[in-house]
Design a protein around this motif. Structure first.
Motif, PDB file in Angstrom:
ATOM      1  N   GLY A 132       0.811  -1.213   0.000  1.00 32.39           N
ATOM      2  CA  GLY A 132       0.000   0.000   0.000  1.00 32.39           C
ATOM      3  C   GLY A 132       0.841   1.258   0.000  1.00 32.39           C
ATOM      4  O   GLY A 132       0.522   2.244  -0.682  1.00 32.39           O
ATOM      5  N   THR A 133       1.935   1.240   0.761  1.00 30.37           N
ATOM      6  CA  THR A 133       2.824   2.401   0.811  1.00 30.37           C
ATOM      7  C   THR A 133       3.492   2.631  -0.537  1.00 30.37           C
ATOM      8  O   THR A 133       3.659   3.781  -0.978  1.00 30.37           O
ATOM      9  CB  THR A 133       3.886   2.206   1.905  1.00 30.37           C
ATOM     10  N   ILE A 136      -3.314  10.510  14.633  1.00 32.69           N
ATOM     11  CA  ILE A 136      -3.151  11.067  13.294  1.00 32.69           C
ATOM     12  C   ILE A 136      -1.680  11.432  13.125  1.00 32.69           C
ATOM     13  O   ILE A 136      -1.142  12.252  13.866  1.00 32.69           O
ATOM     14  CB  ILE A 136      -4.044  12.306  13.099  1.00 32.69           C
ATOM     15  N   MET A 137      -1.041  10.784  12.164  1.00 30.75           N
ATOM     16  CA  MET A 137       0.383  11.002  11.960  1.00 30.75           C
ATOM     17  C   MET A 137       0.640  12.306  11.199  1.00 30.75           C
ATOM     18  O   MET A 137      -0.126  12.684  10.319  1.00 30.75           O
ATOM     19  CB  MET A 137       0.990   9.827  11.191  1.00 30.75           C
ATOM     20  N   PRO A 193       0.038  11.099   3.753  1.00 34.24           N
ATOM     21  CA  PRO A 193      -0.510  10.611   5.021  1.00 34.24           C
ATOM     22  C   PRO A 193      -0.648   9.095   5.115  1.00 34.24           C
ATOM     23  O   PRO A 193      -1.211   8.438   4.242  1.00 34.24           O
ATOM     24  CB  PRO A 193      -1.890  11.278   5.075  1.00 34.24           C
ATOM     25  N   VAL A 194      -0.121   8.550   6.199  1.00 36.18           N
ATOM     26  CA  VAL A 194      -0.344   7.160   6.594  1.00 36.18           C
ATOM     27  C   VAL A 194      -0.791   7.204   8.046  1.00 36.18           C
ATOM     28  O   VAL A 194      -0.076   7.743   8.897  1.00 36.18           O
ATOM     29  CB  VAL A 194       0.936   6.312   6.454  1.00 36.18           C
ATOM     30  N   ASN A 195      -1.970   6.662   8.333  1.00 32.51           N
ATOM     31  CA  ASN A 195      -2.487   6.739   9.700  1.00 32.51           C
ATOM     32  C   ASN A 195      -2.712   5.360  10.289  1.00 32.51           C
ATOM     33  O   ASN A 195      -3.105   4.423   9.594  1.00 32.51           O
ATOM     34  CB  ASN A 195      -3.765   7.576   9.736  1.00 32.51           C
ATOM     35  N   ASP A 196      -2.481   5.296  11.577  1.00 31.83           N
ATOM     36  CA  ASP A 196      -2.490   4.035  12.316  1.00 31.83           C
ATOM     37  C   ASP A 196      -3.755   3.911  13.148  1.00 31.83           C
ATOM     38  O   ASP A 196      -4.126   4.839  13.874  1.00 31.83           O
ATOM     39  CB  ASP A 196      -1.256   3.982  13.224  1.00 31.83           C
ATOM     40  N   ASP A 213      -3.506   8.109  -2.596  1.00 32.81           N
ATOM     41  CA  ASP A 213      -3.159   9.385  -1.965  1.00 32.81           C
ATOM     42  C   ASP A 213      -2.879   9.260  -0.475  1.00 32.81           C
ATOM     43  O   ASP A 213      -2.309  10.168   0.130  1.00 32.81           O
ATOM     44  CB  ASP A 213      -4.300  10.392  -2.163  1.00 32.81           C
ATOM     45  N   GLY A 214      -3.281   8.146   0.124  1.00 34.07           N
ATOM     46  CA  GLY A 214      -3.078   7.958   1.552  1.00 34.07           C
ATOM     47  C   GLY A 214      -3.383   6.526   1.934  1.00 34.07           C
ATOM     48  O   GLY A 214      -3.932   5.756   1.134  1.00 34.07           O
TER      49      GLY A 214
END
Length: 648
Positions: A419-420, A605-606, A612-615, A429-430
């Motif tokens: 995905g990255t 929110i990173m 943006p990649v959020n956990d 886009d994210g």
């Protein structure tokens, strides 16, 4: 209205063709008072009833499925007087018809309709009064609002007689064939003696091939008259989630009372997702940014961002600038249900990674519509497509010991890396992950491939704390364990920028156990130094940062007046962003606030990455995933606008 500040007038439930006309007419009448008007069209989703509403009206006892009363919506009634095989066949057939988006009027139904029509033909000339069309519609089980009845009269009374023929009535009926209300399902009504129907429906509801039902209503009985054996079975089946209600009324009286609900205004409960979604979409569609600005800024006093306004703002922003988000965890049902909601609300485009058949099977089990999603099976990709990914990973990580074999294994087995890489190649886009992955598994690929944006020395995180009357930004509560003064300065700068990107005025308090010059010590000195350093990182005049400061002095004006000396402060007593000195303080504080106030906490929110990649938390809910994806969409749009995304 005296002593009341009127923000605007909402005229709702209008036919699509009348929205602009009536809205303009009302606006013209209120021109002198300078009150804004919003006119919205009819939306059947606002009329749908939750099963709890139906149970309350009937005074029904709930035998099982208590947790589903607020989330199950009643679309139509199915009175089960037939044998079980015929009933199941009927429900399946009606589901297929509704999925096709139309219903046909059969020859037998035409004869039945003609018989009902004749009852209203008082002059026996093949015509009925237009004013009775609404009553006739209700007799045959079709509801019309007063406004729809007026529209029918105006549209069909071409000759000025005020009457309608049977053929014209059929034409009207064909145009009004009701589409299934999104999120609703049939409520099956049957007598308490038909235990065979009850048990068959409970079993069928566990099948992926059977349509969802809102619940089962048993008539002519009570908890006391239901056999103990049935009570025992229901107790063991409660996890199925199909509610079962029971009332002493007979079947006819029960259905009549349910049909009578059309005369009552539907309730908009906090848990009624279908209606809340419809209301939010209508308001977003027909309101303007100018109206919202006047709504929150009409008074001379300062207004903080409220939780409701914040959620409206982020959902509206996401819908207006749709982004493409990749969800690597296609084998988690929560992710798929959230994906279905995001797509239904047209908030973003989604790429879901996973085995296609397994994803679709799981989605069907949980009634998630993924027809608008792109489902990508990594293992089923062509060698040509994989080779692009492999070459990219070799280019980025070749000096760190990456080989072609390792790269191929990573792409095949690690959905987060895949995905990255899609983001790096601008195919997404994210990304949002973490429902079944650790924070390290989610963030490691982002740190290695996406990397930090220009000017950012580290990746940090914030939580949006949605209290009823205001929204706070808490940072860092998830990533940096013991940040240095330089790190704290960077976290503060990033958090201020994040707050502003989401419409929150950035007034940043650098927290410590002492306020101002009242004390010294390693932590206080670190925070004091960070406050000095961050001033060099901030170029935006709208950002105010002060510290060190205690939390009460940061958010309470009365405490601030006592503790903060030396003149007017732009932050004390009115902070919107608070920066904690270390992870221990930040993580525990956000959890303490969340648990003690039961507020919504969106995050982590990173911030600081190019894209943006959020956990997610591994205990996340569907709402958590929806909110995080929406936040990610806005971050992605902001990254594009600032042109900080990585070059290909």
């Amino acid at each position: 209205l005296k002593h009341v500040e009127v923000a605007g007038v909402v005229v709702s439930d209008l036919h699509r063709s009348h929205v602009d006309v009536i809205g303009d007419e009302v606006q013209a009448q209120l021109k002198e008072s300078k009150i804004d008007v919003i006119a919205t069209q009819i939306d059947n989703r606002l009329r749908v009833r939750t099963l709890r509403e139906v149970a309350n009206v009937l005074g029904a006892d709930v035998l099982t499925g208590h947790d589903a009363l607020d989330t199950h919506h009643v679309g139509r009634l199915v009175v089960a007087t037939m044998q079980v095989p015929d009933l199941l066949k009927y429900i399946l057939a009606k589901s297929v018809e509704e999925d096709g988006g139309h219903q046909k009027v059969t020859r037998n139904q035409i004869q039945e309709l003609k018989a009902e029509f004749k009852k209203f033909d008082k002059e026996h000339n093949g015509k009925i009064l237009l004013e009775e069309v609404g009553t006739l519609m209700r007799v045959i089980g079709r509801e019309m609002t007063d406004f729809e009845e007026q529209s029918v009269m105006a549209e069909l009374d071409k000759d000025g007689t005020g009457k309608i023929t049977f053929q014209e009535f059929l034409l009207l009926l064909s145009r009004r064939q009701e589409e299934p209300i999104p999120g609703s399902a049939p409520l099956v009504v049957t007598h308490i003696s038909r235990i065979d129907v009850l048990l068959s429906l409970l079993m069928a509801s566990r099948s992926q091939a059977f349509p969802k039902i809102a619940g089962v209503l048993l008539t002519g009985g009570s908890k006391e008259t239901l056999p103990e054996s049935v009570h025992a079975i229901l107790a063991g089946l409660d996890v199925v989630g199909t509610p079962v209600l029971i009332i002493p009324l007979d079947t006819f009286a029960a259905t009549q009372r349910i049909h009578g609900l059309h005369g009552l205004a539907p309730r908009l409960l906090p848990t009624a997702k279908v209606k809340l979604q419809a209301a939010q979409e209508l308001f977003s569609m027909f309101s303007s940014s100018d109206f919202m600005e006047r709504l929150v800024g009409g008074s001379s006093r300062r207004r903080d961002m409220t939780s409701h306004l914040f959620q409206h703002h982020i959902f509206l922003a996401a819908r207006r600038q749709k982004q493409r988000i990749v969800l690597p965890e296609g084998d988690d049902w929560r992710v798929l249900v959230a994906a279905g909601e995001l797509l239904a609300r047209d908030l973003c485009d989604l790429i879901i990674l996973g085995d296609r058949q397994r994803v679709l099977s799981l989605a069907k089990k949980y009634h998630a519509d993924l027809s608008k999603a792109t489902i990508l099976d990594v293992k089923g990709m062509s060698w040509v497509e994989k080779d692009v990914m492999v070459e990219t990973l070799l280019k980025l990580r070749g000096t760190k010991g990456m080989t072609r074999e390792k790269a191929l294994d990573i792409i095949d087995q690690d959905a987060n890396y895949f995905g990255t890489l899609m983001m790096y190649l601008h195919r997404a886009d994210g990304m949002v992950s973490g429902a079944c992955h650790t924070t390290a598994d989610t963030m490691r690929p982002a740190m290695q491939i996406i990397k930090t944006e220009p000017g950012a020395s580290l990746v940090s995180s914030v939580f949006f704390m949605l209290l009823p009357e205001r929204v706070y930004v808490f940072g860092d509560c998830a990533i940096n364990v013991d940040p240095s003064a330089e790190d704290l300065a960077q976290i503060a700068a990033s958090s201020a920028a994040t707050a502003k990107a989401f419409g929150i005025s950035p007034r940043v308090a650098m927290l410590s156990y002492a306020t101002g010059q009242s004390n010294t010590g390693p932590i206080v000195d670190k925070v004091r130094k960070a406050t000095e350093l961050v001033q060099d990182l901030i170029t935006d005049p709208e950002i105010a940062i002060e510290g060190p400061m205690q939390f009460d002095a940061a958010v309470d004006p009365e405490v601030a007046a006592v503790k903060v000396k030396g003149g007017a402060s732009k932050v004390a007593g009115q902070a919107t962003v608070v920066i904690f000195p270390d992870l221990n303080t930040g993580n525990n504080t956000y959890k303490a606030v969340q648990q003690s106030t039961r507020c919504v906490a969106i995050g982590p929110i990173m911030q600081g990455l190019r894209m943006p990649v959020n956990d997610l938390s591994r205990g996340c809910t569907v709402d958590d995933i929806v909110n995080t994806v929406v936040i990610t969409c806005i971050q992605a749009a902001t990254a594009k606008a600032r042109d900080v995304t990585p070059p290909q």
